[in-house]
Write a protein that holds these residues in place. Structure first.
Motif, PDB file in Angstrom:
ATOM      1  N   ASN A 152     -49.646  -6.826 -19.432  1.00  0.00           N
ATOM      2  CA  ASN A 152     -48.586  -5.802 -19.333  1.00  0.00           C
ATOM      3  C   ASN A 152     -47.907  -5.760 -17.979  1.00  0.00           C
ATOM      4  O   ASN A 152     -47.005  -4.952 -17.775  1.00  0.00           O
ATOM      5  CB  ASN A 152     -49.140  -4.433 -19.737  1.00  0.00           C
ATOM      6  CG  ASN A 152     -49.440  -4.376 -21.228  1.00  0.00           C
ATOM      7  OD1 ASN A 152     -49.065  -5.287 -21.980  1.00  0.00           O
ATOM      8  ND2 ASN A 152     -50.145  -3.348 -21.664  1.00  0.00           N
ATOM      9  N   ALA A 206     -42.209  -5.955 -26.685  1.00  0.00           N
ATOM     10  CA  ALA A 206     -41.942  -5.942 -25.237  1.00  0.00           C
ATOM     11  C   ALA A 206     -40.721  -6.794 -24.897  1.00  0.00           C
ATOM     12  O   ALA A 206     -40.205  -6.735 -23.788  1.00  0.00           O
ATOM     13  CB  ALA A 206     -43.169  -6.459 -24.487  1.00  0.00           C
ATOM     14  N   MET A 241     -37.615  -5.583 -23.093  1.00  0.00           N
ATOM     15  CA  MET A 241     -37.458  -5.509 -21.640  1.00  0.00           C
ATOM     16  C   MET A 241     -36.488  -6.522 -21.069  1.00  0.00           C
ATOM     17  O   MET A 241     -36.222  -6.547 -19.872  1.00  0.00           O
ATOM     18  CB  MET A 241     -38.825  -5.644 -20.967  1.00  0.00           C
ATOM     19  CG  MET A 241     -39.620  -4.359 -21.037  1.00  0.00           C
ATOM     20  SD  MET A 241     -41.053  -4.407 -19.995  1.00  0.00           S
ATOM     21  CE  MET A 241     -42.149  -5.424 -20.991  1.00  0.00           C
ATOM     22  N   ILE A 265     -49.440   1.198 -34.508  1.00  0.00           N
ATOM     23  CA  ILE A 265     -49.908   2.399 -33.787  1.00  0.00           C
ATOM     24  C   ILE A 265     -48.833   3.480 -33.695  1.00  0.00           C
ATOM     25  O   ILE A 265     -49.106   4.577 -33.205  1.00  0.00           O
ATOM     26  CB  ILE A 265     -50.422   2.038 -32.362  1.00  0.00           C
ATOM     27  CG1 ILE A 265     -49.316   1.460 -31.487  1.00  0.00           C
ATOM     28  CG2 ILE A 265     -51.607   1.090 -32.443  1.00  0.00           C
ATOM     29  CD1 ILE A 265     -49.782   1.157 -30.057  1.00  0.00           C
ATOM     30  N   ILE A 283     -37.122   3.365 -28.851  1.00  0.00           N
ATOM     31  CA  ILE A 283     -36.680   3.008 -27.486  1.00  0.00           C
ATOM     32  C   ILE A 283     -35.492   3.877 -27.080  1.00  0.00           C
ATOM     33  O   ILE A 283     -34.685   3.496 -26.223  1.00  0.00           O
ATOM     34  CB  ILE A 283     -36.314   1.504 -27.393  1.00  0.00           C
ATOM     35  CG1 ILE A 283     -35.193   1.136 -28.382  1.00  0.00           C
ATOM     36  CG2 ILE A 283     -37.537   0.622 -27.587  1.00  0.00           C
ATOM     37  CD1 ILE A 283     -34.578  -0.235 -28.116  1.00  0.00           C
ATOM     38  N   LEU A 297     -53.889  -4.991 -31.526  1.00  0.00           N
ATOM     39  CA  LEU A 297     -54.605  -5.664 -30.434  1.00  0.00           C
ATOM     40  C   LEU A 297     -55.882  -4.950 -30.014  1.00  0.00           C
ATOM     41  O   LEU A 297     -56.971  -5.531 -29.989  1.00  0.00           O
ATOM     42  CB  LEU A 297     -53.645  -5.783 -29.235  1.00  0.00           C
ATOM     43  CG  LEU A 297     -54.178  -6.239 -27.911  1.00  0.00           C
ATOM     44  CD1 LEU A 297     -54.850  -7.588 -28.028  1.00  0.00           C
ATOM     45  CD2 LEU A 297     -53.067  -6.278 -26.883  1.00  0.00           C
TER      46      LEU A 297
HETATM   47  C1  EPZ Z   1     -46.738   0.146 -22.998  1.00  0.00           C
HETATM   48  O1  EPZ Z   1     -46.071   0.283 -24.238  1.00  0.00           O
HETATM   49  C2  EPZ Z   1     -47.802  -0.914 -23.184  1.00  0.00           C
HETATM   50  N1  EPZ Z   1     -47.162  -2.186 -23.529  1.00  0.00           N
HETATM   51  C3  EPZ Z   1     -48.761  -0.486 -24.302  1.00  0.00           C
HETATM   52  O2  EPZ Z   1     -49.781  -1.473 -24.384  1.00  0.00           O
HETATM   53  C4  EPZ Z   1     -49.394   0.839 -23.907  1.00  0.00           C
HETATM   54  O3  EPZ Z   1     -50.232   1.276 -24.967  1.00  0.00           O
HETATM   55  C5  EPZ Z   1     -48.286   1.881 -23.640  1.00  0.00           C
HETATM   56  O4  EPZ Z   1     -47.381   1.390 -22.643  1.00  0.00           O
HETATM   57  C6  EPZ Z   1     -48.852   3.210 -23.153  1.00  0.00           C
HETATM   58  O5  EPZ Z   1     -49.605   3.005 -21.995  1.00  0.00           O
HETATM   59  C7  EPZ Z   1     -46.610  -2.916 -22.521  1.00  0.00           C
HETATM   60  O6  EPZ Z   1     -46.627  -2.538 -21.361  1.00  0.00           O
HETATM   61  C8  EPZ Z   1     -46.002  -4.232 -22.921  1.00  0.00           C
HETATM   62  P1  EPZ Z   1     -44.520   3.894 -23.871  1.00  0.00           P
HETATM   63  P2  EPZ Z   1     -44.682   1.135 -24.323  1.00  0.00           P
HETATM   64  O7  EPZ Z   1     -43.057   3.676 -23.871  1.00  0.00           O
HETATM   65  O8  EPZ Z   1     -43.963   1.040 -23.043  1.00  0.00           O
HETATM   66  C9  EPZ Z   1     -42.815   7.247 -26.728  1.00  0.00           C
HETATM   67  C10 EPZ Z   1     -51.227  -2.956 -25.446  1.00  0.00           C
HETATM   68  O9  EPZ Z   1     -52.164  -2.757 -26.217  1.00  0.00           O
HETATM   69  N2  EPZ Z   1     -41.487   6.704 -26.427  1.00  0.00           N
HETATM   70  O10 EPZ Z   1     -45.206   4.211 -22.574  1.00  0.00           O
HETATM   71  O11 EPZ Z   1     -44.001   0.722 -25.562  1.00  0.00           O
HETATM   72  C11 EPZ Z   1     -43.694   6.270 -27.498  1.00  0.00           C
HETATM   73  O12 EPZ Z   1     -43.446   6.355 -28.888  1.00  0.00           O
HETATM   74  C12 EPZ Z   1     -49.936  -2.198 -25.622  1.00  0.00           C
HETATM   75  O13 EPZ Z   1     -51.257  -3.756 -24.459  1.00  0.00           O
HETATM   76  C13 EPZ Z   1     -40.349   7.326 -26.987  1.00  0.00           C
HETATM   77  O14 EPZ Z   1     -40.460   8.304 -27.734  1.00  0.00           O
HETATM   78  O15 EPZ Z   1     -45.230   2.611 -24.493  1.00  0.00           O
HETATM   79  C14 EPZ Z   1     -45.086   6.731 -27.143  1.00  0.00           C
HETATM   80  O16 EPZ Z   1     -45.446   7.819 -27.974  1.00  0.00           O
HETATM   81  C15 EPZ Z   1     -49.965  -1.313 -26.850  1.00  0.00           C
HETATM   82  N3  EPZ Z   1     -39.128   6.821 -26.699  1.00  0.00           N
HETATM   83  C16 EPZ Z   1     -44.948   7.214 -25.706  1.00  0.00           C
HETATM   84  O17 EPZ Z   1     -43.540   7.428 -25.507  1.00  0.00           O
HETATM   85  C17 EPZ Z   1     -38.949   5.741 -25.867  1.00  0.00           C
HETATM   86  O18 EPZ Z   1     -37.794   5.338 -25.618  1.00  0.00           O
HETATM   87  C18 EPZ Z   1     -45.414   6.230 -24.649  1.00  0.00           C
HETATM   88  O19 EPZ Z   1     -44.853   4.985 -24.984  1.00  0.00           O
HETATM   89  C19 EPZ Z   1     -40.101   5.136 -25.312  1.00  0.00           C
HETATM   90  C20 EPZ Z   1     -41.353   5.637 -25.597  1.00  0.00           C
END
Ligand code: EPZ
Length: 420
Positions: A23, A93, A96, A118, A123, A370
């Motif tokens: 990540n 991802a 990005m 999950i 986004i 994962l």
């Molecule tokens: C990152 O995902 C990680 N992936 C995830 O790891 C990790 O579980 C997650 O952060 C939380 O720590 C990478 O870094 C590639 P978020 P990300 O945006 O960025 C909501 C793994 O197993 N949200 O922090 O997609 C979202 O639905 C993976 O390695 C919105 O509503 O997660 C969630 O409920 C799985 N709108 C919360 O925020 C948005 O525009 C946090 O999601 C963005 C997010």
């Protein structure tokens, strides 16, 4: 498809070396789009998501050369500003590349990633922030079309939710924007700091990464740089749990204990014995484990990516623990598979009540994502008899040679073709 076959009941012992963080590697690869120079990345993890991101970059016109854990990336001119669905659907991802493409070339077409096991994974926060910086965004036929006349403009952006890749996407875009961008309620994960360190080496002007307010002063372009990817804190936690769940003694080397504080605190509370060095952690079970409550939170809280692994451990702890998943709306699927192995778990809304049993029983189970895959393998290591975890392609997305690393610690783990 392949499955992982585990003969449970063996105590793990020995040392395992942690790989670079998936990540951190993913946003850092995406950020190579921001400048002309050559970037050399080392300690890159051999995991499928990194290969997928490399394919996305190559599709956009980048030259990506790899030699073991070293990636050399350069991009003089873009060949396409479109990240196609067939790549994005395998790895969300990929979204990005949106920020860097719009910031450097003024336009991008990126397939909407869609949900996953999950959660819905929207986004909207990424897109709202780019609009605030002057980009025109429209969604058409499942694609995000983003464009800006001239350069993005710096803006003050408040994230309603702490989003890891949202913070990374906009921090990257802001590097080339006109003026200053302030991100408020930014995510604080260590992978964000690693990305900021890499960008700063390339001439970006970033303050506050790792805190919830990040200030970025735009510059005309970024140069190339070399960077060693930070160790993977979730892989670290997975092997610590492997040592404890089997009643063994494991040394996790080349890791960052300072990135694992929440997990270490919970393992200590459960009765594990830990010896923490600068870049290594020694763990042993220290007798029958005690059940502890866990609530996942954005960093520095307990990581959602360790929730499933901790649940496997609590399934054989003494007493009952409440495990609350507050980050994703449906990240408890692994409960159903753990129940197949004899775990006593009740789901109540977004939390699970886990009552420890004496021993889990090996069974055929199915991975759904994962970290659920890792959870089932950990449960299999502790269970009596054989556990077959199917659909391990989920595992290969984020764990480098997990079977070999576990075998090196004395586990009996085999990878074989799934029985049809
Ligand atoms: C990152 O995902 C990680 N992936 C995830 O790891 C990790 O579980 C997650 O952060 C939380 O720590 C990478 O870094 C590639 P978020 P990300 O945006 O960025 C909501 C793994 O197993 N949200 O922090 O997609 C979202 O639905 C993976 O390695 C919105 O509503 O997660 C969630 O409920 C799985 N709108 C919360 O925020 C948005 O525009 C946090 O999601 C963005 C997010």
């Amino acid at each position: 498809m392949e499955c992982m076959v585990i003969q449970g009941g063996r105590r793990l012992a020995g040392e395992v070396r942690i790989s670079g963080a998936k990540n951190a590697a993913l946003p850092i690869l995406a950020s190579t789009l921001l400048g002309k120079g050559t970037c050399t990345l080392t300690n890159m993890p051999a995991v499928r998501d990194v290969v997928t991101m490399s394919k996305v970059l190559a599709h956009l016109g980048a030259r990506v050369e790899t030699e073991q854990d070293r990636y050399t990336v350069s991009l003089d001119a873009i060949a396409s500003c479109e990240a196609p669905y067939d790549l994005v659907k395998t790895m969300r991802a990929s979204v990005m590349v949106l920020g860097p493409l719009v910031a450097r070339w003024g336009e991008a077409v990126v397939a909407l990633p869609g949900g996953c096991a999950i959660g819905a994974r929207p986004i909207n926060l990424h897109l709202a922030a780019l609009e605030k910086m002057g980009a025109e965004i429209r969604i058409e036929h499942g694609n995000v079309h983003a464009r800006v006349r001239g350069r993005l403009k710096g803006a003050r952006i408040y994230f309603d939710l702490q989003t890891v890749t949202g913070t990374e996407n906009i921090m990257m875009a802001a590097c080339l924007a006109e003026g200053t961008t302030v991100l408020e309620n930014a995510a604080r994960e260590p992978e964000i700091s690693d990305l900021a360190n890499f960008l700063s080496k390339r001439g970006a002007r970033i303050q506050g990464a790792g805190t919830d307010v990040i200030t970025i002063e735009g510059v005309p372009e970024l140069r190339g740089a070399d960077h060693e990817i930070v160790p993977d804190r979730i892989e670290t936690g997975t092997y610590l749990v492997a040592g404890v769940i089997t009643g063994g003694e494991v040394r996790v080397a080349r890791c960052r204990p300072d990135h694992c504080e929440a997990l270490l605190a919970k393992l200590r509370e459960a009765g594990a014995e830990l010896k923490v060095e600068k870049e290594a952690i020694q763990v042993r079970a220290g007798g029958k484990l005690k059940a502890v409550d866990v609530k996942t939170l954005p960093y520095p809280g307990f990581p959602t990516d360790m929730q499933a692994q901790m649940m496997a451990l609590m399934a054989i702890a003494r007493g009952s623990s409440v495990i609350a998943e507050t980050v994703f709306e449906s990240r408890l699927i692994h409960v159903l598979e753990l129940q197949r192995m004899g775990a006593d778990i009740k789901i109540e809304g977004h939390h699970a009540v886990v009552t420890g049993v004496e021993r889990l029983g090996g069974a055929p189970v199915m991975a759904s994502d994962l970290r659920a895959s890792a959870c089932l393998i950990l449960a299999g290591l502790a269970a009596e008899g054989e556990t077959r975890v199917s659909r391990v392609y989920h595992l290969d997305r984020g764990y480098e040679r997990l079977d070999a690393k576990l075998t090196g610690l004395g586990a009996q783990v085999l990878r074989e073709a799934e029985r049809t």
